[in-house]
Design an enzyme around this catalytic site. Structure first.
Site, PDB file in Angstrom:
ATOM      1  N   GLY A 192       0.828  -1.199   0.000  1.00  0.00           N
ATOM      2  CA  GLY A 192       0.000   0.000   0.000  1.00  0.00           C
ATOM      3  C   GLY A 192       0.864   1.250   0.000  1.00  0.00           C
ATOM      4  CE  LYS A 209       5.215   1.010   1.533  1.00  0.00           C
ATOM      5  NZ  LYS A 209       3.882   0.760   2.129  1.00  0.00           N
ATOM      6  CD  GLU A 224       5.392  -0.996   4.596  1.00  0.00           C
ATOM      7  OE1 GLU A 224       4.256  -1.395   4.849  1.00  0.00           O
ATOM      8  OE2 GLU A 224       5.686   0.204   4.571  1.00  0.00           O
ATOM      9  CE  LYS A 269      -4.298   5.856   1.905  1.00  0.00           C
ATOM     10  NZ  LYS A 269      -3.729   4.570   2.060  1.00  0.00           N
TER      11      LYS A 269
HETATM   12  C1  5RP Z   1       2.590   0.801   6.440  1.00  0.00           C
HETATM   13  C2  5RP Z   1       2.360   1.403   5.113  1.00  0.00           C
HETATM   14  C3  5RP Z   1       1.044   1.134   4.467  1.00  0.00           C
HETATM   15  O1  5RP Z   1       1.270   0.498   3.262  1.00  0.00           O
HETATM   16  C4  5RP Z   1       0.348   2.433   4.235  1.00  0.00           C
HETATM   17  O2  5RP Z   1       0.221   3.091   5.491  1.00  0.00           O
HETATM   18  C5  5RP Z   1      -1.030   2.239   3.619  1.00  0.00           C
HETATM   19  O3  5RP Z   1      -1.896   1.648   4.535  1.00  0.00           O
HETATM   20  P1  5RP Z   1      -3.435   1.440   4.228  1.00  0.00           P
HETATM   21  O4  5RP Z   1      -3.524   0.440   3.139  1.00  0.00           O
HETATM   22  O5  5RP Z   1      -3.995   0.930   5.552  1.00  0.00           O
HETATM   23  O6  5RP Z   1      -4.011   2.779   3.853  1.00  0.00           O
HETATM   24  O7  5RP Z   1       3.188   2.080   4.548  1.00  0.00           O
HETATM   25  O8  5RP Z   1       3.850   1.152   6.956  1.00  0.00           O
END
Ligand code: 5RP
Length: 230
Positions: free
Chosen positions: A87, A99, A108, A126
């Site tokens: 994500g 992120k 990640e 986003k």
């Molecule tokens: C976690 C991340 C996630 O990928 C990012 O926060 C997106 O999260 P979500 O899919 O819950 O919106 O970077 O460290």
């Protein structure tokens, strides 16, 4: 609105799971959209008998993958991954990302950088024209250095907060045993330069700028961004 965004995340997760092929070694990111991807992956494993091995990026993804019986591996056994799905908190038109809202940015980034391809999944909230306009930039730091790193980030133009969370008193402690600083820049026009400057500060482990890493992003229902030079 919340319901719509949940549906968008699911649509993105379903689009990304089509990239998975039998025998792949996958990097699996973290967050609520990735949780939907894991559900979709589990369905393919169950119903189509697709065989995959997964390298998780957080305790969250370890637990979710294991709960579906999807086999786990590590970068020691598989230092090169076929595909990573993750994500994002912000996505710009060049597919650069912020992120780390979930605090998992370091693992990640290691996993994505070890992967032949990175596919991003997100809802439409986003998308931004310029990184930094909505979200602070998460930065993982060695605990003893948080204050000195924070002072240097202020000199780079950010408003900085040490991240606190629920479930315990005191600061959030990452899966790697570190703290997170959230650095709000007014806008990040040169993400590569800023990424390098921040990672040069002693005490910084990693920051949440993912520059020129993602190949394709599925945004909600039907929107696809693809980076031409990959
Ligand atoms: C976690 C991340 C996630 O990928 C990012 O926060 C997106 O999260 P979500 O899919 O819950 O919106 O970077 O460290």
């Amino acid at each position: 609105m919340r319901m719509v965004l949940e549906e968008e995340k699911k649509a993105a997760a379903l689009a990304a799971v089509k990239h998975v092929r039998d025998g792949m070694v996958l990097g699996v990111g973290s967050g609520s959209t990735v949780a939907m991807f894991i559900e979709a992956l589990a369905s393919r494993v169950r119903e189509e008998e697709v065989e995959v091995l997964c390298v998780p990026t957080s305790y969250q993804s370890v637990i979710l993958l294991a709960s579906h019986g999807i086999p786990l591996t590590s970068l020691v056994e598989h230092p090169t991954l076929d595909l990573t799905v993750d994500g994002a908190d912000e996505i710009d038109p060049n597919l650069n990302l912020i992120k780390g809202r979930g605090g998992a940015l370091t693992q990640e980034k290691i996993v994505a950088s070890s992967s032949k391809e990175m596919v991003v999944i997100a809802d439409s909230s986003k998308l931004v024209e310029v990184l930094g306009v909505k979200m602070p930039l998460p930065i993982e730091v060695i605990p003893i250095a948080w204050k000195t790193v924070a002072k240097k980030l202020v000199r780079l133009g950010a408003k900085v907060e040490l991240r606190y969370g629920g479930g315990k008193v005191g600061p959030v402690v990452t899966d790697n045993g570190n703290f997170i600083l959230d650095a709000k820049f007014p806008r990040i026009d040169q993400p590569k330069t800023l990424e390098e400057k921040i990672n040069n500060i002693p005490g910084v482990i990693e920051n949440g700028l993912f520059v020129e890493m993602a190949k394709i992003a599925y945004i909600g229902r039907g929107k696809v961004l693809e980076r031409k030079q990959y």
